[in-house]
Design a protein around this motif. Structure first.
Motif, PDB file in Angstrom:
ATOM      1  N   PRO A   5       0.844  -1.199   0.000  1.00 50.59           N
ATOM      2  CA  PRO A   5       0.000   0.000   0.000  1.00 50.59           C
ATOM      3  C   PRO A   5       0.875   1.243   0.000  1.00 50.59           C
ATOM      4  O   PRO A   5       1.854   1.323   0.742  1.00 50.59           O
ATOM      5  N   ALA A   6       0.548   2.202  -0.825  1.00 45.31           N
ATOM      6  CA  ALA A   6       1.339   3.425  -0.930  1.00 45.31           C
ATOM      7  C   ALA A   6       0.638   4.568  -0.199  1.00 45.31           C
ATOM      8  O   ALA A   6      -0.595   4.609  -0.102  1.00 45.31           O
ATOM      9  N   ILE A   7       1.422   5.482   0.322  1.00 48.98           N
ATOM     10  CA  ILE A   7       0.908   6.698   0.934  1.00 48.98           C
ATOM     11  C   ILE A   7       0.624   7.699  -0.178  1.00 48.98           C
ATOM     12  O   ILE A   7       1.499   7.980  -1.002  1.00 48.98           O
ATOM     13  N   LYS A   8      -0.591   8.229  -0.225  1.00 57.12           N
ATOM     14  CA  LYS A   8      -0.943   9.183  -1.271  1.00 57.12           C
ATOM     15  C   LYS A   8      -0.822  10.614  -0.730  1.00 57.12           C
ATOM     16  O   LYS A   8      -1.400  10.939   0.309  1.00 57.12           O
ATOM     17  N   ILE A   9      -0.085  11.431  -1.440  1.00 52.06           N
ATOM     18  CA  ILE A   9       0.066  12.831  -1.063  1.00 52.06           C
ATOM     19  C   ILE A   9      -0.058  13.703  -2.309  1.00 52.06           C
ATOM     20  O   ILE A   9       0.085  13.229  -3.437  1.00 52.06           O
ATOM     21  N   THR A  10      -0.319  14.977  -2.100  1.00 50.44           N
ATOM     22  CA  THR A  10      -0.386  15.924  -3.214  1.00 50.44           C
ATOM     23  C   THR A  10       1.024  16.385  -3.579  1.00 50.44           C
ATOM     24  O   THR A  10       1.964  16.264  -2.788  1.00 50.44           O
ATOM     25  N   ARG A  11       1.150  16.947  -4.747  1.00 53.13           N
ATOM     26  CA  ARG A  11       2.445  17.487  -5.160  1.00 53.13           C
ATOM     27  C   ARG A  11       2.865  18.638  -4.248  1.00 53.13           C
ATOM     28  O   ARG A  11       4.039  18.779  -3.909  1.00 53.13           O
ATOM     29  N   ARG A  16       6.439  20.624   0.141  1.00 55.90           N
ATOM     30  CA  ARG A  16       6.613  21.099   1.507  1.00 55.90           C
ATOM     31  C   ARG A  16       7.499  20.151   2.307  1.00 55.90           C
ATOM     32  O   ARG A  16       8.322  20.593   3.123  1.00 55.90           O
ATOM     33  N   MET A  17       7.361  18.846   2.070  1.00 55.50           N
ATOM     34  CA  MET A  17       8.213  17.875   2.749  1.00 55.50           C
ATOM     35  C   MET A  17       9.670  18.062   2.327  1.00 55.50           C
ATOM     36  O   MET A  17      10.587  17.993   3.147  1.00 55.50           O
ATOM     37  N   ALA A  18       9.882  18.303   1.030  1.00 51.76           N
ATOM     38  CA  ALA A  18      11.242  18.502   0.526  1.00 51.76           C
ATOM     39  C   ALA A  18      11.866  19.763   1.108  1.00 51.76           C
ATOM     40  O   ALA A  18      13.029  19.771   1.532  1.00 51.76           O
ATOM     41  N   VAL A  19      11.104  20.844   1.156  1.00 48.13           N
ATOM     42  CA  VAL A  19      11.605  22.119   1.669  1.00 48.13           C
ATOM     43  C   VAL A  19      11.899  22.018   3.161  1.00 48.13           C
ATOM     44  O   VAL A  19      12.914  22.532   3.649  1.00 48.13           O
ATOM     45  N   GLU A  20      11.027  21.322   3.901  1.00 49.89           N
ATOM     46  CA  GLU A  20      11.264  21.154   5.333  1.00 49.89           C
ATOM     47  C   GLU A  20      12.511  20.318   5.579  1.00 49.89           C
ATOM     48  O   GLU A  20      13.333  20.657   6.444  1.00 49.89           O
ATOM     49  N   LEU A 222      16.272  14.657   1.417  1.00 53.13           N
ATOM     50  CA  LEU A 222      15.347  15.031   0.350  1.00 53.13           C
ATOM     51  C   LEU A 222      13.891  15.060   0.793  1.00 53.13           C
ATOM     52  O   LEU A 222      13.057  15.696   0.148  1.00 53.13           O
ATOM     53  N   GLY A 223      13.570  14.347   1.876  1.00 52.53           N
ATOM     54  CA  GLY A 223      12.190  14.305   2.341  1.00 52.53           C
ATOM     55  C   GLY A 223      11.372  13.280   1.597  1.00 52.53           C
ATOM     56  O   GLY A 223      10.842  12.329   2.176  1.00 52.53           O
ATOM     57  N   VAL A 224      11.252  13.438   0.308  1.00 53.90           N
ATOM     58  CA  VAL A 224      10.556  12.491  -0.554  1.00 53.90           C
ATOM     59  C   VAL A 224      11.355  12.409  -1.855  1.00 53.90           C
ATOM     60  O   VAL A 224      11.819  13.416  -2.373  1.00 53.90           O
ATOM     61  N   ALA A 225      11.553  11.175  -2.353  1.00 56.33           N
ATOM     62  CA  ALA A 225      12.443  11.004  -3.509  1.00 56.33           C
ATOM     63  C   ALA A 225      12.093   9.735  -4.263  1.00 56.33           C
ATOM     64  O   ALA A 225      11.620   8.755  -3.663  1.00 56.33           O
ATOM     65  N   ASP A 226      12.324   9.728  -5.574  1.00 53.44           N
ATOM     66  CA  ASP A 226      12.180   8.479  -6.326  1.00 53.44           C
ATOM     67  C   ASP A 226      13.517   7.730  -6.294  1.00 53.44           C
ATOM     68  O   ASP A 226      14.519   8.230  -5.749  1.00 53.44           O
ATOM     69  N   GLU A 227      13.544   6.547  -6.859  1.00 59.87           N
ATOM     70  CA  GLU A 227      14.752   5.728  -6.751  1.00 59.87           C
ATOM     71  C   GLU A 227      15.939   6.372  -7.456  1.00 59.87           C
ATOM     72  O   GLU A 227      17.075   6.301  -6.962  1.00 59.87           O
ATOM     73  N   LYS A 228      15.701   7.031  -8.571  1.00 58.77           N
ATOM     74  CA  LYS A 228      16.809   7.690  -9.269  1.00 58.77           C
ATOM     75  C   LYS A 228      17.375   8.818  -8.423  1.00 58.77           C
ATOM     76  O   LYS A 228      18.597   9.014  -8.365  1.00 58.77           O
ATOM     77  N   ASN A 229      16.507   9.591  -7.764  1.00 58.50           N
ATOM     78  CA  ASN A 229      16.985  10.651  -6.861  1.00 58.50           C
ATOM     79  C   ASN A 229      17.884  10.073  -5.782  1.00 58.50           C
ATOM     80  O   ASN A 229      18.913  10.651  -5.439  1.00 58.50           O
ATOM     81  N   ILE A 230      17.479   8.923  -5.219  1.00 57.86           N
ATOM     82  CA  ILE A 230      18.261   8.277  -4.164  1.00 57.86           C
ATOM     83  C   ILE A 230      19.615   7.831  -4.710  1.00 57.86           C
ATOM     84  O   ILE A 230      20.660   8.046  -4.099  1.00 57.86           O
ATOM     85  N   MET A 284       8.329   9.882   9.133  1.00 52.84           N
ATOM     86  CA  MET A 284       7.796  11.180   8.732  1.00 52.84           C
ATOM     87  C   MET A 284       6.275  11.175   8.728  1.00 52.84           C
ATOM     88  O   MET A 284       5.635  12.224   8.776  1.00 52.84           O
ATOM     89  N   LEU A 285       5.674   9.986   8.661  1.00 53.43           N
ATOM     90  CA  LEU A 285       4.216   9.893   8.674  1.00 53.43           C
ATOM     91  C   LEU A 285       3.652  10.380   9.999  1.00 53.43           C
ATOM     92  O   LEU A 285       2.492  10.813  10.068  1.00 53.43           O
TER      93      LEU A 285
END
Length: 423
Positions: A5-11, A16-20, A222-230, A284-285
């Motif tokens: 199950p994935a956590i759904k968030i808005t862009r 905001r997660m990235a900036v924090e 990064l707060g939130v990242a895809d695999e390439k970002n990691i 972070m959840l």
């Protein structure tokens, strides 16, 4: 990867997660002074070093953005005196947390056996100097490349400056010497065992441990990242080696799967787009984005700032198309030589091209452009003018001069605001 199950968030929430995570939301509670500076580096994982000096160099600018009381002497002390940070290859040449030194040992050892063309050419051309240069450092103590050149030249043919610099650089990449300090930005080298603090854990981790570290480190920063970002958060040493790239990709994928299984990491879907899964640290959840004050902070980011250095990431996540244009000819520049992205809250809303005229004590804004549709509301303009004046002061300038803006009408309004700030 196994379905979960994935956590759904808005862009907007992802932004905001990235900036924090990047300590740019204005809510980070950090100590002042040198300790706060050290904690910024430890949160972000690295601070990229750069030599361009049209304004304060990028590493100083990036730290000042997050710590308004930052002064360059703090960074020097953290490296030379406190041994809280060290220099090596992070995303690029970087200041890194000393506590994480052991995770770079594998990279140093792989460099010794590297078969890429650049390394082989340097070893063939300068490798014979590595041993005498190393012995010179061992015997004489901390040395600049020029010190080493002069000492090696006593009683024998004078060595070329480039050759000694290259030998020291090879010794640095292999971990035999470290940069003990910088004097007027010039590197001072010493033996690694004389630079590392006592009681530092230098046990070499296996590759599985390194890969888990890389996933955790990237997601923390990064707060939130895809695999390439990691995977590209710390530029792999095999960036030009297809075999090493493939191996690094497999190792990161394996570590990510393991951390998902243990529920330390969660999968995230942004704006219901499941084509590119994102990831975050599960803890972070339990957090909620920090409550915003009455006004959103404005940040003027270095082109090498950790938030924007991955251009593809900010294009997809922030809808901001950005390129550093100092490396292209003037005729091809759209935004300017050294344009700084403008961050308002969690949105990238424009860019400005500054130059510090230190003789005239004036920060010249040669070009200022806002994103299409951004209307420069009053609360933004007030915070923006404050931040511009603060940037001027950080660059030992007393005033700000605006040359050109898009839209053109912003110039008059902003100049008026700046007068109010100075008053």
């Amino acid at each position: 990867m196994t379905d979960r199950p994935a956590i759904k968030i808005t862009r907007q929430m992802a932004r905001r997660m990235a900036v924090e995570a990047q300590l740019l939301d204005g809510g980070a509670r950090l100590p002042g002074g040198k300790e706060g500076t050290a904690r910024v580096i430890e949160q972000l994982g690295y601070i990229q070093i750069d030599t361009i000096a049209v304004i304060e160099r990028a590493h100083h600018h990036t730290l000042w953005t997050r710590r308004p009381d930052y002064e360059p002497a703090m960074l020097d002390e953290l490296q030379a005196k406190d041994r809280r940070i060290f220099e090596y290859w992070g995303h690029a040449a970087s200041y890194l947390p000393m506590a994480e030194y052991r995770y770079y040992l594998a990279r140093m050892r792989r460099f010794e056996k590297s078969q890429n063309t650049w390394t082989l050419q340097w070893r063939e051309k300068y490798g014979s100097l590595m041993k005498p240069v190393l012995e010179c450092v061992r015997r004489e103590g901390p040395l600049t490349s020029n010190d080493a050149r002069l000492l090696l030249g006593k009683g024998r043919k004078q060595q070329e400056p480039q050759a000694v610099r290259a030998a020291l650089q090879l010794l640095f990449w292999t971990g035999e010497v470290m940069i003990a300090e910088r004097r007027n930005f010039q590197k001072v080298y010493d033996l690694t065992e004389r630079v590392l603090p006592e009681n530092l854990d230098t046990s070499p981790p296996d590759m599985a441990e390194v890969s888990r570290f890389q996933v955790r480190r990237a997601l923390q920063a990064l707060g939130v990242a895809d695999e390439k970002n990691i995977r590209t958060f710390m530029q792999p040493e095999g960036a030009r080696d297809a075999h090493l790239q493939s191996s690094a990709k497999d190792q990161i994928s394996g570590a990510l799967e393991e951390l998902l299984d243990s529920k330390e990491v969660a999968r995230v879907v942004v704006d219901d787009d499941e084509s590119v899964p994102y990831y975050m640290v599960s803890s972070m959840l339990d957090k909620r984005p920090r409550r915003r004050g009455r006004s959103l902070p404005v940040n003027l980011l270095s082109p090498f700032d950790n938030l924007v250095v991955n251009r593809d990431r900010i294009r997809r996540l922030f809808d901001f198309d950005y390129a550093l244009e100092c490396y292209v000819t003037p005729a091809k520049r759209k935004f300017g030589y050294f344009a700084l992205p403008v961050l308002w809250g969690s949105d990238l809303v424009g860019r400005l091209d500054p130059k510090a005229d230190r003789k005239q004590r004036t920060l010249v804004i040669q070009n200022l452009l806002f994103e299409k549709g951004f209307e420069c509301p009053d609360d933004f303009m007030a915070a923006f003018a404050d931040r511009l004046q603060a940037l001027a002061a950080f660059n030992q300038c007393e005033r700000v001069k605006i040359k050109k803006t898009t839209p053109a009408g912003v110039k008059k309004a902003l100049t008026t605001r700046l007068r109010e700030v100075r008053a």
